[in-house]
Design a protein around this motif. Structure first.
Motif, mmCIF file in Angstrom:
data_model
loop_
_atom_site.group_PDB
_atom_site.id
_atom_site.type_symbol
_atom_site.label_atom_id
_atom_site.label_comp_id
_atom_site.label_asym_id
_atom_site.label_seq_id
_atom_site.Cartn_x
_atom_site.Cartn_y
_atom_site.Cartn_z
ATOM 1 N N THR A 230 -3.444 15.288 -14.506
ATOM 2 C CA THR A 230 -2.176 14.596 -14.267
ATOM 3 C C THR A 230 -1.317 14.628 -15.512
ATOM 4 O O THR A 230 -1.818 14.848 -16.623
ATOM 5 C CB THR A 230 -2.454 13.123 -13.886
ATOM 6 N N TRP B 150 4.178 21.190 -12.271
ATOM 7 C CA TRP B 150 5.204 20.902 -13.278
ATOM 8 C C TRP B 150 5.924 22.172 -13.738
ATOM 9 O O TRP B 150 7.088 22.120 -14.114
ATOM 10 C CB TRP B 150 4.586 20.206 -14.512
ATOM 11 N N THR C 110 7.751 24.793 -12.843
ATOM 12 C CA THR C 110 8.504 25.244 -11.676
ATOM 13 C C THR C 110 8.710 26.753 -11.666
ATOM 14 O O THR C 110 9.220 27.325 -12.639
ATOM 15 C CB THR C 110 9.885 24.556 -11.657
ATOM 16 N N ASP D 212 7.391 17.181 -5.546
ATOM 17 C CA ASP D 212 8.659 16.503 -5.241
ATOM 18 C C ASP D 212 9.463 17.433 -4.316
ATOM 19 O O ASP D 212 10.069 18.404 -4.764
ATOM 20 C CB ASP D 212 9.393 16.245 -6.570
ATOM 21 N N PHE E 280 7.681 23.616 -3.726
ATOM 22 C CA PHE E 280 6.966 22.374 -3.419
ATOM 23 C C PHE E 280 5.445 22.561 -3.529
ATOM 24 O O PHE E 280 4.843 23.351 -2.809
ATOM 25 C CB PHE E 280 7.359 21.896 -2.021
ATOM 26 N N CYS E 281 4.863 21.835 -4.451
ATOM 27 C CA CYS E 281 3.399 21.823 -4.636
ATOM 28 C C CYS E 281 2.813 23.227 -4.795
ATOM 29 O O CYS E 281 1.736 23.530 -4.254
ATOM 30 C CB CYS E 281 2.716 21.079 -3.485
HETATM 31 C C1 LIG Z 1 10.387 18.907 -15.142
HETATM 32 C C2 LIG Z 1 9.706 18.706 -13.818
HETATM 33 C C3 LIG Z 1 9.318 19.816 -13.080
HETATM 34 C C4 LIG Z 1 8.705 19.652 -11.827
HETATM 35 N N1 LIG Z 1 8.423 20.775 -11.072
HETATM 36 C C5 LIG Z 1 7.970 20.605 -9.809
HETATM 37 C C6 LIG Z 1 7.793 21.743 -8.951
HETATM 38 O O1 LIG Z 1 8.049 22.900 -9.319
HETATM 39 N N2 LIG Z 1 7.329 21.535 -7.689
HETATM 40 C C7 LIG Z 1 7.056 20.274 -7.214
HETATM 41 O O2 LIG Z 1 6.661 20.148 -6.061
HETATM 42 N N3 LIG Z 1 7.203 19.179 -8.013
HETATM 43 C C8 LIG Z 1 7.657 19.320 -9.288
HETATM 44 N N4 LIG Z 1 7.832 18.210 -10.090
HETATM 45 C C9 LIG Z 1 7.442 16.872 -9.577
HETATM 46 C C10 LIG Z 1 6.032 16.426 -10.022
HETATM 47 O O3 LIG Z 1 5.059 17.336 -9.595
HETATM 48 C C11 LIG Z 1 5.748 15.032 -9.429
HETATM 49 O O4 LIG Z 1 6.510 14.087 -10.153
HETATM 50 C C12 LIG Z 1 4.287 14.631 -9.420
HETATM 51 O O5 LIG Z 1 4.131 13.433 -8.687
HETATM 52 C C13 LIG Z 1 3.719 14.443 -10.816
HETATM 53 O O6 LIG Z 1 2.352 14.156 -10.714
HETATM 54 P P1 LIG Z 1 1.547 13.499 -11.924
HETATM 55 O O7 LIG Z 1 2.115 12.078 -12.095
HETATM 56 O O8 LIG Z 1 0.128 13.442 -11.484
HETATM 57 O O9 LIG Z 1 1.746 14.322 -13.139
HETATM 58 C C14 LIG Z 1 8.442 18.344 -11.337
HETATM 59 C C15 LIG Z 1 8.848 17.233 -12.087
HETATM 60 C C16 LIG Z 1 9.493 17.401 -13.290
HETATM 61 C C17 LIG Z 1 9.979 16.177 -14.030
#
Ligand SMILES: Cc1cc2nc3c(=O)[nH]c(=O)nc-3n(C[C@H](O)[C@H](O)[C@H](O)COP(=O)(O)O)c2cc1C
Length: 174
Positions: free
Chosen positions: A9, A57, A59, A95, A103-104
């Motif tokens: 995480t 994270w 992307t 997200d 997504f994911c």
């Molecule tokens: C900079 C950034 C990049 C992210 N990239 C993605 C992404 O490419 N795809 C996605 O589904 N979520 C993306 N997210 C959302 C995170 O995956 C989401 O907030 C997740 O709940 C984080 O899980 P964690 O708290 O266990 O780290 C991103 C969030 C941030 C702030």
């Protein structure tokens, strides 16, 4: 029969889901383990079923999509392990509104890395549960695990995860 839960995480959402899965499974599962704390990767083979959780994270990346300790684990440690048909159920945090084209995405990378080592991915889900544009983790009309969006909370996490865990347990008979 013993169930293992491994996760990583950045901001804690994946930990929350891993803990909830542990609570749902009760005595059948060991306490969730952060992959960062795994010193001997062969320890994954001590289980009859694994739940694996990761956020996305990085992307749009081809590899190292999670942006957490999974990235190192998948390429530096996992290749040493012969997973021999071990069932693995993958959950991913993302997200759908903020990153609708990715997504994911980390679910697919974990799926492919574990399958390459001989594991048997289970717990595929409906790709239409969330509203998004694209995900690398959809293959042949199925999500290769369970995507979860705790940022927008479109679907209550606990209800969604409890149903999936029950389906995985019945699919594997563990
Ligand atoms: C900079 C950034 C990049 C992210 N990239 C993605 C992404 O490419 N795809 C996605 O589904 N979520 C993306 N997210 C959302 C995170 O995956 C989401 O907030 C997740 O709940 C984080 O899980 P964690 O708290 O266990 O780290 C991103 C969030 C941030 C702030």
């Amino acid at each position: 029969m013993k169930i293992g839960i491994f996760f990583s995480t950045s901001t804690g959402n994946t930990t929350e889901v891993a803990d909830f899965i542990g609570k749902t499974l009760g005595a059948k599962a060991d306490a969730p383990i952060d992959v960062d704390d795994v010193t001997d990767p062969q320890a994954l083979k001590d289980y009859d079923l694994l739940f694996l959780g990761a956020p996305t994270w990085n992307t749009g990346a081809d590899t190292e999509r999670s942006g957490t300790s999974w990235d190192e684990f998948l390429y530096d440690k996992l290749p040493e392990v012969d997973m021999k048909d071990l069932p693995v159920a993958i959950f991913g945090l993302g997200d759908a509104e903020g990153y609708p084209d990715n997504f994911c995405d980390a679910i697919e990378e974990i799926h492919d890395c574990f399958a390459k080592q001989g594991a048997k991915p289970v717990g595929f889900s409906n790709p239409d549960d969330y509203d998004y544009e694209e995900s690398k983790s959809v293959r042949d009309g199925k999500f290769l695990g369970l995507p979860l969006d705790m940022v927008n909370d479109q679907i209550p996490m606990e209800k969604r995860v409890a149903g999936w865990v029950e389906a995985v347990v019945s699919e594997t008979g563990v």
